[in-house]
Design a protein around this motif. Structure first.
Motif, PDB file in Angstrom:
ATOM      1  N   VAL A 309      12.043  48.170  38.016  1.00 50.12           N
ATOM      2  CA  VAL A 309      11.808  48.103  36.570  1.00 50.12           C
ATOM      3  C   VAL A 309      12.947  48.779  35.818  1.00 50.12           C
ATOM      4  O   VAL A 309      13.485  48.239  34.845  1.00 50.12           O
ATOM      5  CB  VAL A 309      10.456  48.751  36.213  1.00 50.12           C
ATOM      6  N   LEU A 310      13.352  49.973  36.262  1.00 49.67           N
ATOM      7  CA  LEU A 310      14.422  50.706  35.590  1.00 49.67           C
ATOM      8  C   LEU A 310      15.749  49.965  35.714  1.00 49.67           C
ATOM      9  O   LEU A 310      16.507  49.871  34.747  1.00 49.67           O
ATOM     10  CB  LEU A 310      14.539  52.111  36.178  1.00 49.67           C
ATOM     11  N   GLY A 311      16.042  49.443  36.888  1.00 48.77           N
ATOM     12  CA  GLY A 311      17.295  48.714  37.070  1.00 48.77           C
ATOM     13  C   GLY A 311      17.399  47.503  36.173  1.00 48.77           C
ATOM     14  O   GLY A 311      18.460  47.232  35.580  1.00 48.77           O
ATOM     15  N   ALA A 312      16.309  46.755  36.055  1.00 50.84           N
ATOM     16  CA  ALA A 312      16.314  45.571  35.196  1.00 50.84           C
ATOM     17  C   ALA A 312      16.459  45.973  33.725  1.00 50.84           C
ATOM     18  O   ALA A 312      17.158  45.305  32.955  1.00 50.84           O
ATOM     19  CB  ALA A 312      15.032  44.775  35.402  1.00 50.84           C
ATOM     20  N   ALA A 313      15.800  47.081  33.338  1.00 47.49           N
ATOM     21  CA  ALA A 313      15.896  47.540  31.952  1.00 47.49           C
ATOM     22  C   ALA A 313      17.324  47.957  31.612  1.00 47.49           C
ATOM     23  O   ALA A 313      17.829  47.648  30.525  1.00 47.49           O
ATOM     24  CB  ALA A 313      14.933  48.699  31.720  1.00 47.49           C
ATOM     25  N   ILE A 314      17.984  48.646  32.522  1.00 51.84           N
ATOM     26  CA  ILE A 314      19.371  49.064  32.288  1.00 51.84           C
ATOM     27  C   ILE A 314      20.284  47.847  32.186  1.00 51.84           C
ATOM     28  O   ILE A 314      21.174  47.780  31.335  1.00 51.84           O
ATOM     29  CB  ILE A 314      19.832  50.007  33.406  1.00 51.84           C
ATOM     30  N   ARG A 315      20.069  46.871  33.049  1.00 49.15           N
ATOM     31  CA  ARG A 315      20.871  45.654  33.002  1.00 49.15           C
ATOM     32  C   ARG A 315      20.679  44.910  31.679  1.00 49.15           C
ATOM     33  O   ARG A 315      21.647  44.479  31.044  1.00 49.15           O
ATOM     34  CB  ARG A 315      20.497  44.743  34.162  1.00 49.15           C
ATOM     35  N   ASP A 316      19.420  44.780  31.244  1.00 47.35           N
ATOM     36  CA  ASP A 316      19.146  44.088  29.984  1.00 47.35           C
ATOM     37  C   ASP A 316      19.714  44.859  28.798  1.00 47.35           C
ATOM     38  O   ASP A 316      20.206  44.258  27.833  1.00 47.35           O
ATOM     39  CB  ASP A 316      17.642  43.896  29.812  1.00 47.35           C
ATOM     40  N   PHE A 317      19.646  46.181  28.857  1.00 46.20           N
ATOM     41  CA  PHE A 317      20.215  47.024  27.803  1.00 46.20           C
ATOM     42  C   PHE A 317      21.719  46.792  27.684  1.00 46.20           C
ATOM     43  O   PHE A 317      22.250  46.581  26.583  1.00 46.20           O
ATOM     44  CB  PHE A 317      19.914  48.485  28.106  1.00 46.20           C
ATOM     45  N   GLY A 318      22.415  46.825  28.802  1.00 46.06           N
ATOM     46  CA  GLY A 318      23.858  46.603  28.778  1.00 46.06           C
ATOM     47  C   GLY A 318      24.225  45.223  28.291  1.00 46.06           C
ATOM     48  O   GLY A 318      25.199  45.051  27.540  1.00 46.06           O
ATOM     49  N   LEU A 319      23.447  44.227  28.691  1.00 49.63           N
ATOM     50  CA  LEU A 319      23.717  42.864  28.254  1.00 49.63           C
ATOM     51  C   LEU A 319      23.483  42.712  26.761  1.00 49.63           C
ATOM     52  O   LEU A 319      24.277  42.068  26.045  1.00 49.63           O
ATOM     53  CB  LEU A 319      22.832  41.893  29.041  1.00 49.63           C
ATOM     54  N   GLN A 320      22.404  43.321  26.248  1.00 49.58           N
ATOM     55  CA  GLN A 320      22.102  43.205  24.826  1.00 49.58           C
ATOM     56  C   GLN A 320      23.166  43.870  23.963  1.00 49.58           C
ATOM     57  O   GLN A 320      23.441  43.424  22.838  1.00 49.58           O
ATOM     58  CB  GLN A 320      20.734  43.814  24.527  1.00 49.58           C
ATOM     59  N   LEU A 321      23.799  44.916  24.474  1.00 54.54           N
ATOM     60  CA  LEU A 321      24.829  45.611  23.716  1.00 54.54           C
ATOM     61  C   LEU A 321      25.991  44.698  23.341  1.00 54.54           C
ATOM     62  O   LEU A 321      26.618  44.866  22.288  1.00 54.54           O
ATOM     63  CB  LEU A 321      25.369  46.797  24.522  1.00 54.54           C
ATOM     64  N   VAL A 322      26.298  43.744  24.202  1.00 52.57           N
ATOM     65  CA  VAL A 322      27.506  42.928  24.005  1.00 52.57           C
ATOM     66  C   VAL A 322      27.204  41.491  23.597  1.00 52.57           C
ATOM     67  O   VAL A 322      28.126  40.708  23.389  1.00 52.57           O
ATOM     68  CB  VAL A 322      28.360  42.927  25.290  1.00 52.57           C
TER      69      VAL A 322
END
Length: 464
Positions: A309-322
């Motif tokens: 869950v945490l790994g997917a959230a971090i990935r989505d966070f980074g993707l949303q930033l850009v």
């Protein structure tokens, strides 16, 4: 008497306040900000626009969004037009940008702010957000209002309007409450180190917004929560990312969840799970009936698969930033907003929409303009982040530079908070970051003007 140069006279004349100049400039700037709607021939709409119209016009409460923006739509246009809605959004945006500019650049005159607003209208995502009948514009305006409350001198007048904007922003979009709470938690300790913080105007709108959302849900839905169906959105995200599928595969059918009967037919995306008419979410009973079960699945997934869950959230966070793009979602929306406009607005409004470029599938952001907007945003991000780091590392700064440094930090934290809340919980979409990224163009412009002012103030050596 000391001699005054011609250039100094011109500067003083330019900065001399003219009665009513600000009001005229804000009105003209609002029209410039709304240029996409003027080109379109109608306010821009999105799929969700239909729900915001119908909630008040058809007297129902959707499960997925609060009714307060719907109230604004009804109150502004009296159920007859959408133009007053975006007119209000444009005026509020122009007024807050002018107030922010005047606060961070006290010597900036009306013409200075007019130039800044022209740049934002032509070269950022501001116009595409403000011209759309959606509450997205209130998220960046909440950030500006927060910055005004933080940076305004002690005892400054005119803080009621920014506080009202914050409360309204929290009421009209559920993502704004955690974004604002995160800003307070991150920025207030930094500000408190230098001077006393006015807690009341910062916390009161948050508490009123929280109370309003909770009261509506308690009365209409019987659940004491500001976001009673937030677990459904998170479940959709966990299904797309995979951990919730693992939970259903492991715990079904013994858990007795209604979704167990459809676990082999789960859509691949979160949007498919939430919005498709044949989604298992609706075939199993719908969001309202399944809320206790969806919350249970989310809790079980987080407990049993925290790393995933945490790994997917971090990935989505980074993707949303850009991920950002001006004018996201300019389709005609035949099955959603189109039908609501036809059903709930007068025939003249429906005919005007049919004649618009968007309804005819001809409204799009020109590729060169999109590239220009994205380039300015990237440049603004670089200037904003760079000045924020410089201000944090510098030992001594002039008051204007220190305030601008804190403003840059507010913008950076707001962008990060927006990406965390929307990307990690709802999934990365271009429109989520597009609604915020124009703040970096604003901050970047102020940084450039600050650098220019610093260069002018440096003493020069005379040679003989």
């Amino acid at each position: 008497m000391a001699a005054i140069s011609v250039s100094e006279v011109a500067v003083r004349a330019r900065r001399r306040p003219v009665p009513g100049a600000d009001a005229i400039m804000i009105g003209v700037a609002a029209a410039l900000i709304l240029w996409p709607a003027l080109v379109n021939g109608y306010p821009l709409i999105f799929s969700d626009t239909g729900t915001y119209i119908s909630q008040m016009m058809e007297r129902h409460l959707g499960w997925d969004r609060p009714p307060f923006y719907s109230l604004l739509v009804l109150a502004a246009g009296l159920g007859r037009s959408l133009w007053p809605v975006i007119a209000g959004q444009g005026l509020l945006a122009a007024a807050l940008i002018r107030a922010t500019h005047r606060l961070l650049s006290p010597d900036a005159g009306t013409l200075d702010s007019a130039l800044l607003l022209v740049i934002l209208a032509a070269g950022s995502s501001l116009s595409w957000t403000a011209a759309q009948v959606m509450p997205d514009i209130f998220t960046p305006l909440m950030v500006l209002a927060f910055a005004i409350l933080i940076l305004a001198p002690q005892g400054a007048a005119g803080l009621i309007v920014p506080a009202m904007v914050i409360g309204l922003a929290i009421l009209v979009h559920l993502s704004n409450m955690p974004i604002y709470a995160g800003l307070c938690l991150c920025v207030l300790p930094l500000r408190a180190l230098r001077q006393r913080v006015r807690w009341r105007p910062l916390l009161l709108p948050f508490l009123l917004g929280l109370a309003g959302l909770t009261a509506v849900n308690a009365i209409a839905r019987g659940r004491i929560s500001p976001s009673p169906y937030g677990g459904t959105f998170l479940l959709a995200r966990l299904i797309e990312n995979g951990p919730a599928r693992t939970t259903l595969a492991h715990d079904c059918p013994k858990a007795g969840w209604a979704l167990c009967a459809y676990r082999g037919d789960l859509p691949r995306t979160a949007d498919g799970f939430l919005w498709r008419a044949d989604s298992p979410l609706y075939r199993a009973g719908g969001p309202r009936r399944l809320i206790d079960q969806t919350d249970a699945i989310v809790r079980r997934t987080i407990v049993e698969h925290p790393a995933a869950v945490l790994g997917a959230a971090i990935r989505d966070f980074g993707l949303q930033l850009v991920i950002f793009s001006p004018g996201s979602g300019l389709r005609p929306w035949y099955a959603t907003a189109w039908q609501t406009i036809r059903r709930d607005l007068p025939q003249t409004a429906y005919a005007a929409y049919l004649a618009s470029r968007q309804a005819r599938g001809r409204m799009a952001v020109p590729p060169l303009l999109a590239a220009f907007v994205q380039a300015l945003a990237v440049g603004g991000m670089g200037l904003t982040c760079g000045f924020a780091l410089y201000a944090a590392a510098a030992r001594r700064l002039r008051p204007e530079a220190a305030s601008l440094g804190l403003f840059c930090w507010i913008v950076v934290l707001a962008l990060a908070g927006n990406a965390a809340v929307t990307g990690a919980l709802s999934g990365p979409h271009a429109r989520y970051q597009s609604r915020m990224v124009w703040l970096t163009v604003l901050a970047g412009w102020l940084v450039l003007r600050q650098i220019q002012a610093g260069c002018r103030s440096r003493p020069t050596s005379n040679t003989t």
